[in-house]
Enzyme design. Structure first.
Site, PDB file in Angstrom:
ATOM      1  N   HIS B  67     -10.445 -14.215  12.993  1.00  0.00           N
ATOM      2  CA  HIS B  67     -10.552 -13.478  14.264  1.00  0.00           C
ATOM      3  C   HIS B  67     -10.760 -14.490  15.381  1.00  0.00           C
ATOM      4  O   HIS B  67     -11.896 -14.871  15.672  1.00  0.00           O
ATOM      5  CB  HIS B  67     -11.757 -12.532  14.239  1.00  0.00           C
ATOM      6  CG  HIS B  67     -11.668 -11.428  13.242  1.00  0.00           C
ATOM      7  ND1 HIS B  67     -11.216 -10.168  13.557  1.00  0.00           N
ATOM      8  CD2 HIS B  67     -11.978 -11.382  11.924  1.00  0.00           C
ATOM      9  CE1 HIS B  67     -11.258  -9.393  12.478  1.00  0.00           C
ATOM     10  NE2 HIS B  67     -11.714 -10.104  11.473  1.00  0.00           N
ATOM     11  N   GLU B 145      -4.316  -5.166  15.694  1.00  0.00           N
ATOM     12  CA  GLU B 145      -5.236  -4.301  14.942  1.00  0.00           C
ATOM     13  C   GLU B 145      -5.425  -2.941  15.601  1.00  0.00           C
ATOM     14  O   GLU B 145      -5.553  -2.843  16.822  1.00  0.00           O
ATOM     15  CB  GLU B 145      -6.598  -4.991  14.821  1.00  0.00           C
ATOM     16  CG  GLU B 145      -7.572  -4.257  13.901  1.00  0.00           C
ATOM     17  CD  GLU B 145      -8.895  -5.006  13.766  1.00  0.00           C
ATOM     18  OE1 GLU B 145      -9.237  -5.374  12.635  1.00  0.00           O
ATOM     19  OE2 GLU B 145      -9.569  -5.222  14.795  1.00  0.00           O
ATOM     20  N   HIS B 183      -8.229  -1.602  10.991  1.00  0.00           N
ATOM     21  CA  HIS B 183      -9.543  -2.241  11.003  1.00  0.00           C
ATOM     22  C   HIS B 183     -10.296  -2.058   9.689  1.00  0.00           C
ATOM     23  O   HIS B 183     -10.724  -3.031   9.077  1.00  0.00           O
ATOM     24  CB  HIS B 183     -10.405  -1.781  12.190  1.00  0.00           C
ATOM     25  CG  HIS B 183     -11.754  -2.419  12.175  1.00  0.00           C
ATOM     26  ND1 HIS B 183     -12.858  -1.817  11.603  1.00  0.00           N
ATOM     27  CD2 HIS B 183     -12.178  -3.635  12.590  1.00  0.00           C
ATOM     28  CE1 HIS B 183     -13.899  -2.632  11.700  1.00  0.00           C
ATOM     29  NE2 HIS B 183     -13.511  -3.734  12.293  1.00  0.00           N
ATOM     30  N   HIS B 210      -9.578  -4.666   6.457  1.00  0.00           N
ATOM     31  CA  HIS B 210     -10.883  -4.903   5.834  1.00  0.00           C
ATOM     32  C   HIS B 210     -11.125  -3.773   4.835  1.00  0.00           C
ATOM     33  O   HIS B 210     -10.715  -2.633   5.076  1.00  0.00           O
ATOM     34  CB  HIS B 210     -12.000  -4.872   6.884  1.00  0.00           C
ATOM     35  CG  HIS B 210     -11.884  -5.921   7.943  1.00  0.00           C
ATOM     36  ND1 HIS B 210     -11.522  -5.648   9.234  1.00  0.00           N
ATOM     37  CD2 HIS B 210     -12.091  -7.257   7.889  1.00  0.00           C
ATOM     38  CE1 HIS B 210     -11.517  -6.766   9.946  1.00  0.00           C
ATOM     39  NE2 HIS B 210     -11.848  -7.757   9.154  1.00  0.00           N
ATOM     40  N   GLU B 213     -16.602  -4.195   2.574  1.00  0.00           N
ATOM     41  CA  GLU B 213     -17.231  -5.490   2.856  1.00  0.00           C
ATOM     42  C   GLU B 213     -18.728  -5.488   2.548  1.00  0.00           C
ATOM     43  O   GLU B 213     -19.280  -6.529   2.196  1.00  0.00           O
ATOM     44  CB  GLU B 213     -17.008  -5.818   4.345  1.00  0.00           C
ATOM     45  CG  GLU B 213     -17.689  -7.084   4.831  1.00  0.00           C
ATOM     46  CD  GLU B 213     -17.365  -7.406   6.282  1.00  0.00           C
ATOM     47  OE1 GLU B 213     -16.753  -6.548   6.958  1.00  0.00           O
ATOM     48  OE2 GLU B 213     -17.723  -8.506   6.732  1.00  0.00           O
TER      49      GLU B 213
END
Lengths: 409, 409
Positions: B67, B145, B183, B210, B213
């Site tokens: 990022h 994104e 995202h 993602h 996580e």
């Protein structure tokens, strides 16, 4: 007398005090530490040097365990397995030690200084690192090491050891402090241990020994089995280990300043004994990792209240002698510890704990301690005080300034 | 046409071929790779540039997940806990993104290049990193994104996303490849996911998201509970997660080039689904570590044959964008893996695997692949070929030369 002020002071003292906008007064020793305001009011008329935005003052780092004589290794030794590593050390020892000239070791020490190390515990197998250690501004606790498990070699080995220890003693100074290393339980005969420890007791010398570094060592010491059996048969005609772990530890009674390196295979009872001996564990996380040894169980140490210090070990099992690299690796390997609180523990292990292990008046920014101080500049402001230690570890490669005994080093 | 020879070539090809005393022939693409002797005999009369003793040629590293828009963070964001980190991102996002100017991002890209990165998967939340990515010699797979879980915001968010994706498409070139990022399962409404994935299918764009996580995300997605509940109530008036993990994964059918980032809380079934989708896992070990998230179970990935790549994530959760720093951290965190064999896996994850995940003809020094090549010099000779990859990881901070598409970069 000198006064420095910084955005932050990490004292590493008994109360883990952190001071925002702090100042420190020192000559050879630390005279006073407090907020800048407090120091300004108390020491009027003396210039205060401000170290700049996001500056941090903290005690110089103490690398409790390093083998400088193996500083020439980079890609030669075999990692990934303890026995393979040991065999590669034996095969390449002569070549590596020869390449580790005083000039090379001095260069490494100079880089260690730039990365914030002000004191080392240097394990010396051959006394070839005396000269660069004596010359360096870094304080050295110089561990003359004894090794030898064969009974018929003991007299010669002890004589050689005593001669080397005497050479170290002749060089003794405020910044070069003789000490004694026992190589390990598997490699030193109990008689040699007894005699060398008596010398340590007589002269109040600090003592350190490797202890239970690998599963192979565990098997050999406890059961006279495993890959060490073959190794000892081939090299020394031995079929039994010279001691058991607890017998070994019991020899160290009444040593005032004692540490054991690695201890990753130590049992709870071993650790309790280490605690009873008031000893410290020198934790060399990168070395353990690269030789594929077991990860030290830090939580067990904390539970049993066994204090630990941080050592890089030698370049024989590390890619760096920088304590900040080592601290970053500690943060990575001990993945189960909260990085914020563990960072605080780590900085204290690398300063206060190590100073205690080595019997030095260092490792804390506290009145009457030696003025061994490093200056760091963080890349940005710290919003929350509790994040300070972690950010120091994450972002410091080289320090801005180093003072040793109050002198710019 | 250019020919380089080096002490070693790590091809990272399907057979994991390592060549001692090798040479490579290339223009924009790689023409031939082999031993120096073979190349000399085949390409007579063409000068071969020898890169020096202990030189290593290998494919440029591919940072699969970064990022760049958070490149201004150093000490601002809160680590140690995912929710605290997320809250700190929300609190400081504006300030950080504003400070991450094109100039700053270009500086970071330039340092990434020097540390051997030739391709990145850049996750762009605001499209503020387009300009530096377009200008950099580094190849960028630019993931525009999409984010937004509230139904009544979807139309606006989708319109904004499409506009940003179109801007990326207008900049498309050989070294700037538009792609799509979702995202996360918790932050994107299934309708938005469906629409964006349809765009991806239509234009054959790579997709990344993602996924699982943190433990908090797991609890929220599976049980609508935990710290995410409070977070979603406060910020968005939501009391239920918009999807379940398996529902989410099922939306990604027929995406040709797919990756999921983190996945540390993924179940065996999730991983099997990821495998079934022919997707890759982007592993960001430092980020996981610093936010105190779970360590990725690499052995489970290997058992289930789910391939992984290596990403640094942003400076929002890392102290470095260097892939070699990241690879060293991988070696440290995955303490149970043998460092010698795991290093080989890691270099392949950071080259060949990432190229496949991103649908690029890169990541291997192999005929017809793009000539993205880095040159490293090791500090000493390698005695045993199997130690090569580990030593490259342990000792490389910056590379000597970088070629991208055959051009000196």
């Amino acid at each position: 007398m000198k006064i420095l002020s910084a955005s932050w002071i990490i004292t590493c003292n008994e109360d883990s005090t952190i001071i925002k906008d702090g100042a420190i007064v020192f000559d050879e020793k630390i005279i006073d530490v407090g907020t800048k305001e407090y120091i300004e009011n108390k020491y009027t008329g003396i210039e205060i040097e401000f170290l700049g935005e996001n500056s941090v003052l903290m005690p110089g780092l103490i690398n409790s365990h390093v083998h400088l004589e193996f500083s020439s290794n980079a890609t030669t030794l075999k990692y990934g397995n303890f026995m393979q590593w040991l065999n590669s050390v034996i095969a390449s020892r002569e070549e590596l030690v020869e390449k580790a000239t005083s000039k090379l070791i001095s260069k490494k020490l100079s880089k260690m200084l730039k990365s914030g190390t002000t004191t080392i515990g240097a394990i010396s197998s051959y006394s070839l690192d005396i000269e660069p250690c004596v010359k360096s501004p870094i304080n050295t606790v110089f561990f003359t090491e004894v090794i030898g498990s064969k009974a018929d070699m003991i007299d010669n080995l002890f004589a050689d050891f005593k001669a080397r220890l005497n050479t170290a003693k002749k060089n003794a100074s405020k910044s070069f402090i003789p000490a004694i290393a026992i190589h390990s339980p598997y490699s030193v005969h109990p008689f040699l241990i007894r005699e060398t420890l008596n010398l340590a007791r007589k002269d109040k010398l600090a003592v350190s020994s490797h202890f239970l570094e690998s599963p192979e060592e565990f098997e050999w010491l406890h059961r006279d089995e495993g890959s060490f059996l073959e190794f000892f048969k081939n090299f020394l005609g031995q079929e039994k280990s010279v001691t058991k772990p607890m017998e070994f530890l019991n020899q160290f009674k009444d040593i005032d300043n004692l540490s054991f390196t690695h201890c990753v295979e130590a049992s709870d009872n071993d650790l309790k004994k280490i605690k009873e001996l008031n000893a410290f564990i020198n934790h060399c996380v990168t070395s353990n990792r690269l030789l594929n040894n077991t990860k030290l169980d830090i939580d067990r140490l904390i539970d049993l209240k066994v204090p630990f210090t941080i050592g890089t070990d030698g370049l024989s099992s590390n890619n760096s002698l920088s304590m900040f690299d080592e601290l970053r690796n500690c943060l990575m390997v001990h993945v189960d510890k909260n990085p914020i609180s563990f960072s605080k523990n780590l900085l204290e292990a690398a300063t206060k704990n190590a100073a205690k292990a080595l019997s030095l008046q260092k490792g804390e920014l506290e009145k009457n301690k030696d003025a061994d101080i490093i200056v760091i500049t963080l890349p940005d402001t710290i919003k929350d005080e509790e994040d300070l230690c972690m950010n120091v570890i994450l972002h410091t490669k080289f320090v801005n300034k180093v003072f040793i005994g109050g002198q710019n080093a």
